[in-house]
Design a protein around this motif. Structure first.
Motif, PDB file in Angstrom:
ATOM      1  N   GLU A  72       0.858  -1.180   0.000  1.00 28.08           N
ATOM      2  CA  GLU A  72       0.000   0.000   0.000  1.00 28.08           C
ATOM      3  C   GLU A  72       0.898   1.235   0.000  1.00 28.08           C
ATOM      4  O   GLU A  72       1.792   1.367   0.828  1.00 28.08           O
ATOM      5  N   LYS A  73       0.661   2.153  -0.937  1.00 26.82           N
ATOM      6  CA  LYS A  73       1.466   3.369  -1.020  1.00 26.82           C
ATOM      7  C   LYS A  73       0.896   4.409  -0.054  1.00 26.82           C
ATOM      8  O   LYS A  73      -0.257   4.832  -0.189  1.00 26.82           O
ATOM      9  N   ILE A  74       1.713   4.803   0.929  1.00 26.47           N
ATOM     10  CA  ILE A  74       1.266   5.720   1.980  1.00 26.47           C
ATOM     11  C   ILE A  74       2.249   6.879   2.080  1.00 26.47           C
ATOM     12  O   ILE A  74       3.467   6.683   2.041  1.00 26.47           O
ATOM     13  N   LYS A  75       1.714   8.083   2.230  1.00 30.07           N
ATOM     14  CA  LYS A  75       2.571   9.249   2.442  1.00 30.07           C
ATOM     15  C   LYS A  75       3.245   9.126   3.805  1.00 30.07           C
ATOM     16  O   LYS A  75       2.594   8.850   4.815  1.00 30.07           O
ATOM     17  N   ILE A  76       4.544   9.316   3.842  1.00 27.66           N
ATOM     18  CA  ILE A  76       5.288   9.101   5.086  1.00 27.66           C
ATOM     19  C   ILE A  76       4.833  10.075   6.168  1.00 27.66           C
ATOM     20  O   ILE A  76       4.840   9.744   7.361  1.00 27.66           O
ATOM     21  N   ASP A  77       4.390  11.264   5.786  1.00 26.17           N
ATOM     22  CA  ASP A  77       3.900  12.221   6.772  1.00 26.17           C
ATOM     23  C   ASP A  77       2.615  11.759   7.458  1.00 26.17           C
ATOM     24  O   ASP A  77       2.212  12.367   8.461  1.00 26.17           O
ATOM     25  N   ASP A  78       1.979  10.706   6.953  1.00 22.28           N
ATOM     26  CA  ASP A  78       0.776  10.175   7.606  1.00 22.28           C
ATOM     27  C   ASP A  78       1.109   9.289   8.803  1.00 22.28           C
ATOM     28  O   ASP A  78       0.221   8.907   9.562  1.00 22.28           O
ATOM     29  N   PHE A  79       2.398   8.941   8.964  1.00 24.80           N
ATOM     30  CA  PHE A  79       2.811   8.138  10.117  1.00 24.80           C
ATOM     31  C   PHE A  79       3.173   9.059  11.286  1.00 24.80           C
ATOM     32  O   PHE A  79       3.520  10.226  11.096  1.00 24.80           O
ATOM     33  N   GLU A  80       3.105   8.508  12.489  1.00 25.36           N
ATOM     34  CA  GLU A  80       3.465   9.267  13.685  1.00 25.36           C
ATOM     35  C   GLU A  80       4.876   8.950  14.172  1.00 25.36           C
ATOM     36  O   GLU A  80       5.522   9.784  14.804  1.00 25.36           O
ATOM     37  N   LEU A  81       5.326   7.739  13.925  1.00 23.58           N
ATOM     38  CA  LEU A  81       6.698   7.350  14.234  1.00 23.58           C
ATOM     39  C   LEU A  81       7.255   6.585  13.036  1.00 23.58           C
ATOM     40  O   LEU A  81       6.542   5.765  12.436  1.00 23.58           O
ATOM     41  N   VAL A  82       8.507   6.842  12.713  1.00 21.26           N
ATOM     42  CA  VAL A  82       9.193   6.092  11.664  1.00 21.26           C
ATOM     43  C   VAL A  82      10.530   5.628  12.217  1.00 21.26           C
ATOM     44  O   VAL A  82      11.282   6.418  12.798  1.00 21.26           O
ATOM     45  N   PHE A  83      10.806   4.341  12.051  1.00 16.51           N
ATOM     46  CA  PHE A  83      12.100   3.786  12.450  1.00 16.51           C
ATOM     47  C   PHE A  83      12.901   3.513  11.180  1.00 16.51           C
ATOM     48  O   PHE A  83      12.542   2.641  10.385  1.00 16.51           O
ATOM     49  N   PHE A  84      13.967   4.289  10.993  1.00 18.12           N
ATOM     50  CA  PHE A  84      14.805   4.162   9.806  1.00 18.12           C
ATOM     51  C   PHE A  84      15.965   3.231  10.158  1.00 18.12           C
ATOM     52  O   PHE A  84      16.950   3.635  10.756  1.00 18.12           O
ATOM     53  N   ARG A  85      15.823   1.930   9.797  1.00 19.42           N
ATOM     54  CA  ARG A  85      16.773   0.926  10.263  1.00 19.42           C
ATOM     55  C   ARG A  85      17.227  -0.056   9.162  1.00 19.42           C
ATOM     56  O   ARG A  85      17.380  -1.252   9.425  1.00 19.42           O
ATOM     57  N   PRO A  86      17.483   0.438   7.947  1.00 20.76           N
ATOM     58  CA  PRO A  86      18.141  -0.474   7.000  1.00 20.76           C
ATOM     59  C   PRO A  86      19.581  -0.711   7.428  1.00 20.76           C
ATOM     60  O   PRO A  86      20.206   0.147   8.053  1.00 20.76           O
ATOM     61  N   ASP A  87      20.100  -1.878   7.109  1.00 22.42           N
ATOM     62  CA  ASP A  87      21.470  -2.219   7.494  1.00 22.42           C
ATOM     63  C   ASP A  87      22.482  -1.493   6.613  1.00 22.42           C
ATOM     64  O   ASP A  87      22.192  -1.149   5.460  1.00 22.42           O
ATOM     65  N   PRO A  88      23.684  -1.248   7.135  1.00 20.38           N
ATOM     66  CA  PRO A  88      24.780  -0.770   6.284  1.00 20.38           C
ATOM     67  C   PRO A  88      25.171  -1.876   5.303  1.00 20.38           C
ATOM     68  O   PRO A  88      24.672  -2.999   5.436  1.00 20.38           O
ATOM     69  N   PRO A  89      26.051  -1.615   4.325  1.00 17.52           N
ATOM     70  CA  PRO A  89      26.877  -0.415   4.215  1.00 17.52           C
ATOM     71  C   PRO A  89      26.087   0.811   3.764  1.00 17.52           C
ATOM     72  O   PRO A  89      25.057   0.692   3.101  1.00 17.52           O
ATOM     73  N   VAL A  90      26.602   1.974   4.164  1.00 15.89           N
ATOM     74  CA  VAL A  90      25.965   3.232   3.788  1.00 15.89           C
ATOM     75  C   VAL A  90      26.486   3.615   2.403  1.00 15.89           C
ATOM     76  O   VAL A  90      27.397   4.419   2.251  1.00 15.89           O
ATOM     77  N   ASP A  91      25.869   3.010   1.382  1.00 17.67           N
ATOM     78  CA  ASP A  91      26.290   3.243   0.002  1.00 17.67           C
ATOM     79  C   ASP A  91      25.434   4.355  -0.605  1.00 17.67           C
ATOM     80  O   ASP A  91      24.654   5.015   0.090  1.00 17.67           O
ATOM     81  N   ASN A  92      25.574   4.562  -1.908  1.00 17.33           N
ATOM     82  CA  ASN A  92      24.848   5.657  -2.564  1.00 17.33           C
ATOM     83  C   ASN A  92      23.340   5.503  -2.448  1.00 17.33           C
ATOM     84  O   ASN A  92      22.615   6.489  -2.247  1.00 17.33           O
ATOM     85  N   ASN A  93      22.837   4.289  -2.569  1.00 15.12           N
ATOM     86  CA  ASN A  93      21.401   4.075  -2.467  1.00 15.12           C
ATOM     87  C   ASN A  93      20.908   4.392  -1.058  1.00 15.12           C
ATOM     88  O   ASN A  93      19.836   4.977  -0.872  1.00 15.12           O
ATOM     89  N   TYR A  94      21.704   4.031  -0.071  1.00 11.02           N
ATOM     90  CA  TYR A  94      21.371   4.338   1.322  1.00 11.02           C
ATOM     91  C   TYR A  94      21.345   5.856   1.526  1.00 11.02           C
ATOM     92  O   TYR A  94      20.396   6.406   2.117  1.00 11.02           O
TER      93      TYR A  94
END
Length: 319
Positions: A72-94
């Motif tokens: 489901e495509k949801i606007k991120i501003d519609d959430f109240e909490l967001v946990f940004f937890r993708p794993d490294p490495p911190v490459d260009n896509n990250y």
């Protein structure tokens, strides 16, 4: 609350069964009383100046968690909490994924993607050099050789890898000294973190956990396998119960306060003999399964309560 977790694509593949992963425990606990969704960074997008996520709703199924396979495509501003937890490495896509969050206005994002982008887990540990072993960041063969001569034994770490990948031990007099330094620095073209080797590392390194501006009382010790000098196998055989000294509690409390002020609300400090060797800020493992077993607690409840009950994590702009 409506909560979004951005997890790693490997975690998504094994999502329903992986109780070694911190996200599993947090998502499961949050799902009891909240509406939780998951996504991965390549399912983020910008439409004009609005940030969206193609995400999947999570449900509890017995002791496991499952998710709806239809996204489901949801606007991120519609959430109240967001946990940004993708794993490294911190490459260009990250890095590009963190840029998308420059367009997110409402939810508190943990950890702040701009803070993660600006914090190299190895290099920026030097912000707390008073709690670290002697360290050097350089691509110079001469500088690293001089550092080795001063210290006798050193550890070399690439700045852009993770999970101990590429980390090497080097002792003065090793016949491969120049070859190893040239390999690590790509013939003096790539920066490398170099640290004094701490002999107490043979007894393992502690994972010290920060939550907000506090250091948690619970920690574990990670032990090396028989064929390595560092922890490289997340299994019960190589993890034991740890404890903090009063001095560590005070010192690392100062680190937690600084990180929290930067937007890094969850971090994992790797510590040997009271010295920080690295600070994990991208998706720090809290070893919840092990800590719960060692200390007879429910660490996931403490973490979730912290974010649900602390006013600073509420919606920034309620429409």
């Amino acid at each position: 609350m409506k909560i979004l977790f951005i997890i790693d694509k490997i975690e998504l593949k094994y999502f329903e069964f992986n109780n070694l992963v911190t996200n599993f425990w947090l998502i499961k606990e949050f799902s009891k009383d909240n509406e939780v969704y998951i996504t991965i960074i390549n399912k983020l997008s910008l439409s004009g100046d609005k940030a969206f996520a193609l995400c999947n709703k999570v449900h509890i199924a017995g002791e496991d968690i499952v998710y709806d396979k239809n996204g489901e495509k949801i606007k991120i501003d519609d959430f109240e909490l967001v946990f940004f937890r993708p794993d490294p490495p911190v490459d260009n896509n990250y890095i590009n994924a963190t840029y998308i969050f420059d367009f997110v206005k409402n939810p508190a994002v943990i950890n702040n993607p701009a803070a993660i982008r600006n914090f190299n887990e190895k290099m920026h540990s030097l912000m707390f050099k008073e709690y670290m072993p002697e360290s050097l960041v350089s691509s110079s063969l001469e500088e690293i050789e001089n550092f080795l001569a001063e210290q006798g034994e050193i550890i070399l770490k690439p700045l852009d890898k993770c999970f101990g990948s590429g980390v090497m031990y080097l002792k003065q007099g090793d016949l491969n000294t120049r070859s190893i330094i040239n390999l690590m620095t790509s013939n003096e073209t790539a920066f490398t973190m170099v640290q004094k080797y701490i002999s107490a590392g043979i007894y393992g390194d502690k994972r010290v956990l920060t939550l907000g501006s506090q250091v948690l009382d619970y920690c574990i010790v990670k032990h090396a396998t028989a064929d390595d000098f560092k922890f490289n196998n997340h299994s019960d055989a190589y993890i034991s119960k740890g404890s903090l000294t009063p001095e560590e509690k005070v010192n690392f409390g100062k680190v937690a306060e600084k990180l929290n002020s930067m937007g890094i609300y969850m971090a994992g400090l790797d510590v040997i003999d009271g010295k920080i060797i690295e600070i994990n800020v991208t998706s720090p493992c809290y070893f919840i399964k092990e800590i719960n077993s060692f200390f007879n607690i429910n660490l996931e409840k403490q973490i979730c309560s912290h974010f649900l009950e602390n006013p600073c994590y509420k919606l920034k702009n309620v429409v």
